[in-house]
Motif scaffolding. Structure first.
Motif, PDB file in Angstrom:
ATOM      1  N   ARG A 191      47.246  40.736  54.927  1.00  0.00           N
ATOM      2  CA  ARG A 191      46.059  41.452  54.451  1.00  0.00           C
ATOM      3  C   ARG A 191      46.254  42.962  54.593  1.00  0.00           C
ATOM      4  O   ARG A 191      45.890  43.726  53.695  1.00  0.00           O
ATOM      5  CB  ARG A 191      44.831  40.988  55.235  1.00  0.00           C
ATOM      6  CG  ARG A 191      43.505  41.612  54.779  1.00  0.00           C
ATOM      7  CD  ARG A 191      42.992  40.983  53.496  1.00  0.00           C
ATOM      8  NE  ARG A 191      42.534  39.636  53.684  1.00  0.00           N
ATOM      9  CZ  ARG A 191      41.279  39.284  53.992  1.00  0.00           C
ATOM     10  NH1 ARG A 191      40.344  40.206  54.165  1.00  0.00           N
ATOM     11  NH2 ARG A 191      40.950  38.015  54.113  1.00  0.00           N
ATOM     12  N   ASP A 203      36.497  43.989  48.528  1.00  0.00           N
ATOM     13  CA  ASP A 203      36.300  42.786  49.345  1.00  0.00           C
ATOM     14  C   ASP A 203      37.237  42.746  50.544  1.00  0.00           C
ATOM     15  O   ASP A 203      37.866  41.737  50.831  1.00  0.00           O
ATOM     16  CB  ASP A 203      36.494  41.528  48.485  1.00  0.00           C
ATOM     17  CG  ASP A 203      35.351  41.316  47.511  1.00  0.00           C
ATOM     18  OD1 ASP A 203      34.240  41.036  47.974  1.00  0.00           O
ATOM     19  OD2 ASP A 203      35.578  41.472  46.298  1.00  0.00           O
ATOM     20  N   ARG A 204      37.297  43.862  51.247  1.00  0.00           N
ATOM     21  CA  ARG A 204      38.130  43.986  52.446  1.00  0.00           C
ATOM     22  C   ARG A 204      39.583  43.569  52.186  1.00  0.00           C
ATOM     23  O   ARG A 204      40.250  42.985  53.027  1.00  0.00           O
ATOM     24  CB  ARG A 204      37.532  43.217  53.623  1.00  0.00           C
ATOM     25  CG  ARG A 204      36.161  43.740  54.004  1.00  0.00           C
ATOM     26  CD  ARG A 204      35.722  43.378  55.400  1.00  0.00           C
ATOM     27  NE  ARG A 204      34.509  44.115  55.758  1.00  0.00           N
ATOM     28  CZ  ARG A 204      34.462  45.354  56.237  1.00  0.00           C
ATOM     29  NH1 ARG A 204      35.601  46.019  56.408  1.00  0.00           N
ATOM     30  NH2 ARG A 204      33.323  45.935  56.534  1.00  0.00           N
ATOM     31  N   ASP A 244      40.986  41.349  50.263  1.00  0.00           N
ATOM     32  CA  ASP A 244      41.330  39.923  50.185  1.00  0.00           C
ATOM     33  C   ASP A 244      42.036  39.705  48.842  1.00  0.00           C
ATOM     34  O   ASP A 244      41.399  39.765  47.789  1.00  0.00           O
ATOM     35  CB  ASP A 244      40.066  39.079  50.262  1.00  0.00           C
ATOM     36  CG  ASP A 244      40.353  37.582  50.251  1.00  0.00           C
ATOM     37  OD1 ASP A 244      41.413  37.175  49.726  1.00  0.00           O
ATOM     38  OD2 ASP A 244      39.522  36.814  50.756  1.00  0.00           O
ATOM     39  N   GLU A 299      43.086  37.136  47.260  1.00  0.00           N
ATOM     40  CA  GLU A 299      42.580  36.024  46.456  1.00  0.00           C
ATOM     41  C   GLU A 299      41.321  36.430  45.697  1.00  0.00           C
ATOM     42  O   GLU A 299      41.143  36.053  44.530  1.00  0.00           O
ATOM     43  CB  GLU A 299      42.306  34.814  47.343  1.00  0.00           C
ATOM     44  CG  GLU A 299      43.574  34.193  47.925  1.00  0.00           C
ATOM     45  CD  GLU A 299      43.304  32.901  48.660  1.00  0.00           C
ATOM     46  OE1 GLU A 299      42.129  32.489  48.742  1.00  0.00           O
ATOM     47  OE2 GLU A 299      44.278  32.293  49.141  1.00  0.00           O
ATOM     48  N   LYS A 300      40.465  37.205  46.335  1.00  0.00           N
ATOM     49  CA  LYS A 300      39.246  37.667  45.661  1.00  0.00           C
ATOM     50  C   LYS A 300      39.576  38.722  44.606  1.00  0.00           C
ATOM     51  O   LYS A 300      39.040  38.687  43.492  1.00  0.00           O
ATOM     52  CB  LYS A 300      38.260  38.218  46.683  1.00  0.00           C
ATOM     53  CG  LYS A 300      37.646  37.152  47.585  1.00  0.00           C
ATOM     54  CD  LYS A 300      36.620  37.752  48.530  1.00  0.00           C
ATOM     55  CE  LYS A 300      35.977  36.658  49.390  1.00  0.00           C
ATOM     56  NZ  LYS A 300      34.987  37.219  50.341  1.00  0.00           N
ATOM     57  N   VAL A 301      40.454  39.656  44.955  1.00  0.00           N
ATOM     58  CA  VAL A 301      40.803  40.722  44.014  1.00  0.00           C
ATOM     59  C   VAL A 301      41.486  40.137  42.777  1.00  0.00           C
ATOM     60  O   VAL A 301      41.254  40.593  41.648  1.00  0.00           O
ATOM     61  CB  VAL A 301      41.709  41.773  44.693  1.00  0.00           C
ATOM     62  CG1 VAL A 301      42.153  42.835  43.685  1.00  0.00           C
ATOM     63  CG2 VAL A 301      40.980  42.432  45.861  1.00  0.00           C
ATOM     64  N   GLU A 317      40.797  37.585  41.256  1.00  0.00           N
ATOM     65  CA  GLU A 317      39.813  36.959  40.375  1.00  0.00           C
ATOM     66  C   GLU A 317      38.912  37.966  39.669  1.00  0.00           C
ATOM     67  O   GLU A 317      38.044  37.573  38.882  1.00  0.00           O
ATOM     68  CB  GLU A 317      38.945  35.973  41.183  1.00  0.00           C
ATOM     69  CG  GLU A 317      39.699  34.782  41.750  1.00  0.00           C
ATOM     70  CD  GLU A 317      40.276  33.900  40.656  1.00  0.00           C
ATOM     71  OE1 GLU A 317      39.604  33.716  39.627  1.00  0.00           O
ATOM     72  OE2 GLU A 317      41.409  33.410  40.825  1.00  0.00           O
ATOM     73  N   TYR A 318      39.108  39.249  39.918  1.00  0.00           N
ATOM     74  CA  TYR A 318      38.244  40.256  39.302  1.00  0.00           C
ATOM     75  C   TYR A 318      38.366  40.218  37.780  1.00  0.00           C
ATOM     76  O   TYR A 318      39.466  40.130  37.228  1.00  0.00           O
ATOM     77  CB  TYR A 318      38.619  41.665  39.778  1.00  0.00           C
ATOM     78  CG  TYR A 318      38.241  41.997  41.200  1.00  0.00           C
ATOM     79  CD1 TYR A 318      37.522  41.105  41.998  1.00  0.00           C
ATOM     80  CD2 TYR A 318      38.611  43.209  41.759  1.00  0.00           C
ATOM     81  CE1 TYR A 318      37.179  41.432  43.305  1.00  0.00           C
ATOM     82  CE2 TYR A 318      38.270  43.548  43.064  1.00  0.00           C
ATOM     83  CZ  TYR A 318      37.556  42.649  43.832  1.00  0.00           C
ATOM     84  OH  TYR A 318      37.230  42.976  45.120  1.00  0.00           O
ATOM     85  N   LYS A 357      33.624  43.319  37.047  1.00  0.00           N
ATOM     86  CA  LYS A 357      34.011  43.962  38.301  1.00  0.00           C
ATOM     87  C   LYS A 357      34.759  45.256  38.029  1.00  0.00           C
ATOM     88  O   LYS A 357      34.585  46.253  38.755  1.00  0.00           O
ATOM     89  CB  LYS A 357      34.892  43.008  39.125  1.00  0.00           C
ATOM     90  CG  LYS A 357      35.342  43.585  40.464  1.00  0.00           C
ATOM     91  CD  LYS A 357      34.176  43.814  41.414  1.00  0.00           C
ATOM     92  CE  LYS A 357      34.668  44.283  42.770  1.00  0.00           C
ATOM     93  NZ  LYS A 357      33.566  44.468  43.745  1.00  0.00           N
ATOM     94  N   ARG A 377      47.452  39.405  41.931  1.00  0.00           N
ATOM     95  CA  ARG A 377      47.955  38.147  41.360  1.00  0.00           C
ATOM     96  C   ARG A 377      49.452  37.990  41.644  1.00  0.00           C
ATOM     97  O   ARG A 377      49.916  36.904  42.002  1.00  0.00           O
ATOM     98  CB  ARG A 377      47.670  38.117  39.860  1.00  0.00           C
ATOM     99  CG  ARG A 377      46.157  38.068  39.566  1.00  0.00           C
ATOM    100  CD  ARG A 377      45.831  38.374  38.118  1.00  0.00           C
ATOM    101  NE  ARG A 377      44.380  38.382  37.908  1.00  0.00           N
ATOM    102  CZ  ARG A 377      43.766  38.888  36.851  1.00  0.00           C
ATOM    103  NH1 ARG A 377      44.486  39.439  35.872  1.00  0.00           N
ATOM    104  NH2 ARG A 377      42.446  38.844  36.755  1.00  0.00           N
TER     105      ARG A 377
END
Length: 206
Positions: free
Chosen positions: A36, A68-69, A71, A73-75, A77-78, A82, A107
């Motif tokens: 991270r 999202d700090r 992350d 996996e979250k980034v 999916e933007y 977003k 990704r």
């Protein structure tokens, strides 16, 4: 009362900026093996391209919230909504190419994790798993790139990463302790060396 030892710092540190001093004294050059944190530096260093590191450092807290700090996996999916939200955020650097590169790199980051077990396992291969310790004395001694950063840049590009030129890769190596570029008189140089032991590092004269 025992006198506090004198603290010597690298010549690039602006002593008038407490946050810059704190970054030098607590983070810069400390080996990082947490994925991270490595992803965080990738995003921030990509955002730095063409700017000063201090410009990005001042916005770091805003980036943590906006991304999202960090992350991956979250980034990864933007989507377009977003992206527009980030472009409207005055707390970060609102450069569309850099924002899109961050999403793309998230990704690619996940693909590297899948292939190597962790991003740390992948990235530390470029220094054979051991920090390189340079013998630097003045501001003019600092390199902008190295054979390792050249190789890292080439490999990252082949894996689809963007904003990963050799200069950015070398900055990443400095920040995450893959190289110890604290000058020989800097207090932090020896403190960090003691942390991982000289037998776990490779000294290189410049």
């Amino acid at each position: 009362m025992r006198k506090k030892p004198d603290i010597h710092r690298c010549p690039w540190v602006d002593l008038s900026k407490p946050d810059y001093v704190a970054y030098h004294d607590t983070e810069w050059g400390v080996p990082v093996h947490d994925d991270r944190r490595l992803f965080e530096f990738l995003i921030l260093e990509g955002a730095q391209a063409g700017l000063s590191w201090y410009t990005v450092l001042r916005k770091r807290g805003n980036y943590r919230i906006a991304f999202d700090r960090f992350d991956p996996e979250k980034v990864a999916e933007y989507g377009e909504r977003k992206v527009q939200e980030l472009l409207a955020n005055p707390g970060i650097i609102r450069n569309k190419a850099k924002i899109l590169a961050s999403i793309n790199n998230a990704r690619s980051f996940l693909k590297v994790q899948e292939a190597f077990g962790s991003f740390a396992a992948y990235i530390w291969r470029f220094v054979d798993g051991k920090p390189i310790v340079h013998q630097l004395r003045t501001l003019g001694d600092y390199p902008a790139t190295s054979p390792e950063s050249d190789a890292m840049s080439k490999d990252l590009r082949q894996r689809g990463f963007q904003f990963v030129g050799s200069t950015i890769c070398y900055a990443h190596m400095q920040a995450t302790g893959m190289v110890n570029d604290h000058t020989i008189t800097c207090t932090r140089r020896q403190e960090i060396l003691k942390g991982y032991g000289t037998s776990s590092a490779r000294t290189r004269l410049r």
